[in-house]
Design a protein around this motif. Structure first.
Motif, PDB file in Angstrom:
ATOM      1  N   SER A  26       1.286  -8.736  -8.037  1.00  0.00           N
ATOM      2  CA  SER A  26       2.201  -9.041  -9.182  1.00  0.00           C
ATOM      3  C   SER A  26       2.317  -7.889  -9.874  1.00  0.00           C
ATOM      4  CB  SER A  26       1.413 -10.282 -10.070  1.00  0.00           C
ATOM      5  OG  SER A  26       0.413  -9.559 -10.854  1.00  0.00           O
ATOM      6  N   PHE A  27       1.920  -6.719  -9.772  1.00  0.00           N
ATOM      7  CA  PHE A  27       2.062  -5.615 -10.543  1.00  0.00           C
ATOM      8  C   PHE A  27       3.664  -5.162 -10.631  1.00  0.00           C
ATOM      9  CE2 PHE A  27       2.757  -0.850 -10.465  1.00  0.00           C
ATOM     10  CZ  PHE A  27       2.230  -0.660 -11.641  1.00  0.00           C
ATOM     11  N   VAL A  28       4.528  -5.364  -9.963  1.00  0.00           N
ATOM     12  CA  VAL A  28       6.063  -4.908  -9.959  1.00  0.00           C
ATOM     13  C   VAL A  28       6.539  -5.976 -10.965  1.00  0.00           C
ATOM     14  CG1 VAL A  28       8.002  -4.443  -8.892  1.00  0.00           C
ATOM     15  CG2 VAL A  28       6.041  -4.063  -7.605  1.00  0.00           C
ATOM     16  N   ALA A  29       5.985  -7.157 -11.054  1.00  0.00           N
ATOM     17  CA  ALA A  29       6.557  -8.191 -12.029  1.00  0.00           C
ATOM     18  C   ALA A  29       6.440  -7.675 -13.675  1.00  0.00           C
ATOM     19  CB  ALA A  29       6.168  -9.455 -11.864  1.00  0.00           C
ATOM     20  N   TRP A  30       5.127  -7.320 -13.823  1.00  0.00           N
ATOM     21  CA  TRP A  30       4.957  -6.940 -14.979  1.00  0.00           C
ATOM     22  C   TRP A  30       4.661  -5.545 -15.497  1.00  0.00           C
ATOM     23  CZ3 TRP A  30       0.461  -3.884 -15.186  1.00  0.00           C
ATOM     24  CH2 TRP A  30      -0.454  -4.347 -14.298  1.00  0.00           C
ATOM     25  N   GLN A  31       4.784  -4.540 -14.639  1.00  0.00           N
ATOM     26  CA  GLN A  31       4.866  -3.197 -14.830  1.00  0.00           C
ATOM     27  C   GLN A  31       5.787  -2.595 -16.012  1.00  0.00           C
ATOM     28  OE1 GLN A  31       7.113  -0.917 -13.634  1.00  0.00           O
ATOM     29  NE2 GLN A  31       5.777   1.076 -14.270  1.00  0.00           N
ATOM     30  N   PRO A  32       7.071  -3.162 -15.632  1.00  0.00           N
ATOM     31  CA  PRO A  32       7.910  -2.485 -16.815  1.00  0.00           C
ATOM     32  C   PRO A  32       7.462  -3.006 -18.190  1.00  0.00           C
ATOM     33  CG  PRO A  32       9.082  -3.378 -14.962  1.00  0.00           C
ATOM     34  CD  PRO A  32       7.727  -3.920 -14.620  1.00  0.00           C
TER      35      PRO A  32
END
Length: 342
Positions: A26-32
């Motif tokens: 799920s990293f890309v969903a919350w990284q920003p």
């Protein structure tokens, strides 16, 4: 001793690999959301949650175990925000603040945690629903569900990157766990599973009011489905345990929702619910495009029909939101799989 430790914990560690991988993916969903250059203040609701984390902590440290009135909000006149807005998010923030994080980093960390918890919950739910399949098929189902939930437009991408609505993101992160524990209570009725379902539902009630309205029927539906799929002789018992779990959740959270209901007129909640952007009716999906809100020429979504047909989803929450093309495809795939399963 070592062999006993391995026998006890090795299966649990192996079982945790899937949910942990789902959380990692799920990293890309919350990284920003956790980037140093992400401005939480400029997100739609970011300012509110930053301020609430701060004033809730101040009230708590002043001796109010459940703050209901915050004297520092509304330019010093005070505001009864926690009289009707669930406080669970801000109790979680207290823990991170006690570990030394500042208010800004606390909001960012909780947002990342929400996406990870939601993805892991979706994995575990899919794994439980496919328990009769092979290990590989269960893992594939779990990862598919986790990625679909983590990267769906609304739960975390919109709620974190556009709205910074921390409480709703956390509430939606708990929703798969509500379904999972209710399914377990219906499938294997017992004190342990009923208490687990009650704790999951209570956690959502104390985290986000509107998500709680979704969680209650979800818990009931999955509890009934679990009872139907379980052994016939224990179905009545399973339904009773599901009902007891919901009653226990409501009873355990009475200290929050009962005053919120009884004191609505004292906090003028009708002002928010009666008209304008905050009115619930303006947020309902309108597939016919018949309302003025949906037909507004400024609405960037497809006005008529059940789906938004733009290849790039507009992510505009000023109008009744519609499912995207990708969500429509997932819905058709899910219906097809249900038909095959039936």
């Amino acid at each position: 001793m070592t062999a006993r430790f391995y026998q006890l914990w090795a299966p649990r560690l192996l079982a945790a690999r899937g949910p942990l991988l789902a959380a990692l993916l799920s990293f890309v969903a919350w990284q920003p959301f956790v980037r140093p250059d992400f401005d939480v203040w400029r997100a739609d609701d970011g300012e509110y949650h930053l301020l609430r984390v701060y004033v809730f902590e101040r009230a708590f440290l002043d001796g109010q175990l459940l703050p209901r009135w915050t004297p520092d909000l509304f330019v010093g006149f005070g505001y009864p925000i926690f009289n009707f807005y669930a406080p669970g998010t801000y109790y979680a923030a207290l823990i991170l603040r006690a570990l030394g994080l500042d208010v800004y980093s606390t909001v960012q960390a909780l947002g990342a945690l929400a996406a990870c918890v939601g993805a892991a919950g979706a994995y575990c739910l899919a794994d439980a629903l496919t328990s009769s399949r092979s290990r590989g098929a269960r893992a594939m189902a779990g990862l598919t569900a986790a990625l679909a939930y983590a990267y769906a437009p609304y739960p975390f991408i919109t709620n974190l990157l556009i709205r910074a609505d921390l409480a709703e993101a956390l509430g939606l992160a708990l929703l798969p766990w509500v379904a999972l524990t209710a399914w377990a209570a219906g499938r294997s009725p017992g004190v342990r599973t009923a208490v687990g379902a009650a704790l999951a539902v209570a956690a959502v009630i104390l985290t986000h009011n509107l998500t709680a309205l979704v969680a209650l029927p979800v818990a009931l539906a999955f509890g009934i489905a679990g009872a139907i799929c379980g052994p016939a002789p224990q179905r009545v018992r399973a339904l009773a345990h599901t009902g007891a779990a919901l009653a226990l959740a409501l009873g355990a959270t009475t200290f929050f929702w009962l005053p919120a209901l009884l004191e609505q007129r004292h906090v003028q909640i009708e002002v928010a619910l009666a008209s304008g952007h905050k009115a619930p009716v303006t947020w309902l999906i309108d597939p016919l495009g018949a309302t003025a809100q949906t037909g507004d020429p400024r609405n960037p979504q497809t006005a008529a029909g059940p789906l938004d047909l733009h290849p790039a989803y507009p992510y505009d929450l000023n109008y009744p939101p519609k499912p995207s093309l990708a969500q429509g495809a997932l819905a058709l795939a899910a219906l097809g799989l249900l038909g095959i399963g039936a």
